[in-house]
Design an enzyme around this catalytic site. Structure first.
Site, PDB file in Angstrom:
ATOM      1  N   ASN A 110      -0.616   2.868   1.636  1.00 14.98           N
ATOM      2  CA  ASN A 110      -1.885   1.747   1.675  1.00 14.98           C
ATOM      3  C   ASN A 110      -2.230   1.620   3.191  1.00 14.98           C
ATOM      4  O   ASN A 110      -1.502   1.792   4.149  1.00 14.98           O
ATOM      5  CB  ASN A 110      -1.071   0.522   1.327  1.00 14.98           C
ATOM      6  CG  ASN A 110      -2.022  -0.503   1.207  1.00 14.98           C
ATOM      7  OD1 ASN A 110      -3.161  -0.716   1.037  1.00 14.98           O
ATOM      8  ND2 ASN A 110      -1.531  -2.119   1.881  1.00 14.98           N
ATOM      9  N   HIS A 112      -3.584  -1.348   5.680  1.00 13.70           N
ATOM     10  CA  HIS A 112      -3.670  -2.576   5.566  1.00 13.70           C
ATOM     11  C   HIS A 112      -4.602  -3.141   6.973  1.00 13.70           C
ATOM     12  O   HIS A 112      -3.848  -2.652   7.981  1.00 13.70           O
ATOM     13  CB  HIS A 112      -2.209  -3.413   5.553  1.00 13.70           C
ATOM     14  CG  HIS A 112      -2.103  -4.753   5.480  1.00 13.70           C
ATOM     15  ND1 HIS A 112      -2.427  -5.416   4.294  1.00 13.70           N
ATOM     16  CD2 HIS A 112      -2.023  -5.439   6.499  1.00 13.70           C
ATOM     17  CE1 HIS A 112      -2.346  -6.834   4.871  1.00 13.70           C
ATOM     18  NE2 HIS A 112      -2.016  -6.905   5.982  1.00 13.70           N
ATOM     19  N   SER A 139      -2.799  -0.965   9.801  1.00 17.65           N
ATOM     20  CA  SER A 139      -1.644  -0.093   9.743  1.00 17.65           C
ATOM     21  C   SER A 139      -1.609   0.662   8.420  1.00 17.65           C
ATOM     22  O   SER A 139      -2.428   0.277   7.522  1.00 17.65           O
ATOM     23  CB  SER A 139      -0.377  -1.084   9.499  1.00 17.65           C
ATOM     24  OG  SER A 139      -0.279  -1.798  10.601  1.00 17.65           O
ATOM     25  N   ASP A 148       3.131  -5.259   1.324  1.00 22.51           N
ATOM     26  CA  ASP A 148       2.644  -4.990   2.765  1.00 22.51           C
ATOM     27  C   ASP A 148       3.972  -4.703   3.820  1.00 22.51           C
ATOM     28  O   ASP A 148       3.707  -4.757   4.951  1.00 22.51           O
ATOM     29  CB  ASP A 148       1.658  -5.672   3.469  1.00 22.51           C
ATOM     30  CG  ASP A 148       0.133  -5.796   2.477  1.00 22.51           C
ATOM     31  OD1 ASP A 148      -0.076  -4.940   1.859  1.00 22.51           O
ATOM     32  OD2 ASP A 148      -0.038  -6.902   2.386  1.00 22.51           O
TER      33      ASP A 148
HETATM   34  C1  GRF Z   1      -9.870  -2.511   4.271  1.00 24.01           C
HETATM   35  O1  GRF Z   1     -10.107  -3.401   5.320  1.00 24.01           O
HETATM   36  C2  GRF Z   1      -8.630  -2.245   4.132  1.00 24.01           C
HETATM   37  O2  GRF Z   1      -7.776  -1.961   5.241  1.00 24.01           O
HETATM   38  C3  GRF Z   1      -8.202  -3.303   3.238  1.00 24.01           C
HETATM   39  O3  GRF Z   1      -9.256  -3.373   2.413  1.00 24.01           O
HETATM   40  C4  GRF Z   1     -10.354  -3.015   2.883  1.00 24.01           C
HETATM   41  C5  GRF Z   1     -11.053  -2.068   2.171  1.00 24.01           C
HETATM   42  O4  GRF Z   1     -12.110  -1.691   2.519  1.00 24.01           O
HETATM   43  N1  GRF Z   1      -7.013  -2.881   2.383  1.00 24.01           N
HETATM   44  P1  GRF Z   1     -13.110  -0.298   1.647  1.00 24.01           P
HETATM   45  O5  GRF Z   1     -13.165  -0.994   0.481  1.00 24.01           O
HETATM   46  O6  GRF Z   1     -12.374   0.557   2.018  1.00 24.01           O
HETATM   47  O7  GRF Z   1     -14.472  -0.393   2.507  1.00 24.01           O
END
Ligand code: GRF
Length: 224
Positions: A110, A112, A139, A148
């Site tokens: 994932n 995050h 991360s 997370d």
């Molecule tokens: C990103 O900021 C990611 O870190 C978080 O959700 C957002 C997704 O953005 N988990 P995108 O859909 O990839 O533009």
């Protein structure tokens, strides 16, 4: 030559991290093949991006499932059917039931938007600002039953500047997230980085702390 790693991406929204993976795959910067994109939101732009790249895109609508666990199980049945080797959560806004992904432990990552273990959950940029942090970041981690909270693979950090808002922090961080995710997936796909009984291993040795994204886009071991 080894076949490219089969990757399934789960995304609920805009899909910019997905697009970064698509671009890197297309340019030959990543030894992966994205074999499917799954979304819980029929309107997710990520689905359009996948379709535009010729990647099979699937809506898995939670409203069609009897309950959360049934939904999560159907999601992983689809992932299994796609013969995925790695699952990337890239802005997938649902909490998955560990019973559904137990067989996939070590093969789900994932991204995050915080320097984990700081700020798991939502609204990370706002919370970092409110806490008066001077550093923030993103991360990539292995997914476990802890939200997370799985072992962190790699991070990128930025300074918080006077006048930063949650929105411009997010905007400054996003391009770095893309690079971080591409490099992390690259490490896994090339076989250098893996999960071993809950520990992140690089070149067969346990990592004591997350890798750090450098300005030249390499992932470096943090000095002790
Ligand atoms: C990103 O900021 C990611 O870190 C978080 O959700 C957002 C997704 O953005 N988990 P995108 O859909 O990839 O533009």
């Amino acid at each position: 030559m080894k076949a490219p790693m089969r990757v399934v991406v789960l995304a609920s929204g805009r899909g910019s991290n997905l697009q970064a993976l698509i671009d890197a795959q297309r340019d030959g910067r990543l030894p992966i093949r994205i074999v499917g994109v799954l979304s819980d939101k029929p309107s997710a732009r990520a689905l359009e991006l996948a379709a535009a790249a010729g990647i099979p895109a699937f809506v898995c609508d939670p409203r069609e499932a009897t309950d959360r666990l049934a939904y999560d199980r159907s999601l992983f049945a689809r992932i299994e059917a796609l013969e995925a080797e790695l699952v990337v959560l890239a802005g997938f806004m649902r909490i998955l039931d560990p019973r559904a992904f137990a067989p996939w432990l070590g093969r789900i990552i994932n991204i995050h938007p915080s320097l984990l273990p700081l700020y798991p959950g939502l609204h990370t940029h706002r919370r970092a600002l409110e806490a008066g942090e001077t550093r923030h970041g993103a991360s990539v981690h292995f997914v476990t039953a802890d939200l997370d909270g799985g072992p962190v693979i790699a991070q990128v950090g930025i300074d918080i500047l006077a006048g930063d808002t949650a929105q411009n922090l997010a905007d400054r961080l996003l391009p770095l997230e893309h690079r971080l995710l591409v490099r992390s997936v690259g490490m896994i796909a090339s076989g250098r980085l893996c999960w071993s009984s809950g520990v992140v291993c690089l070149d067969s040795r346990a990592l004591n702390s997350p890798l750090v994204l450098e300005a030249d886009d390499s992932l470096a071991i943090r000095p002790e």
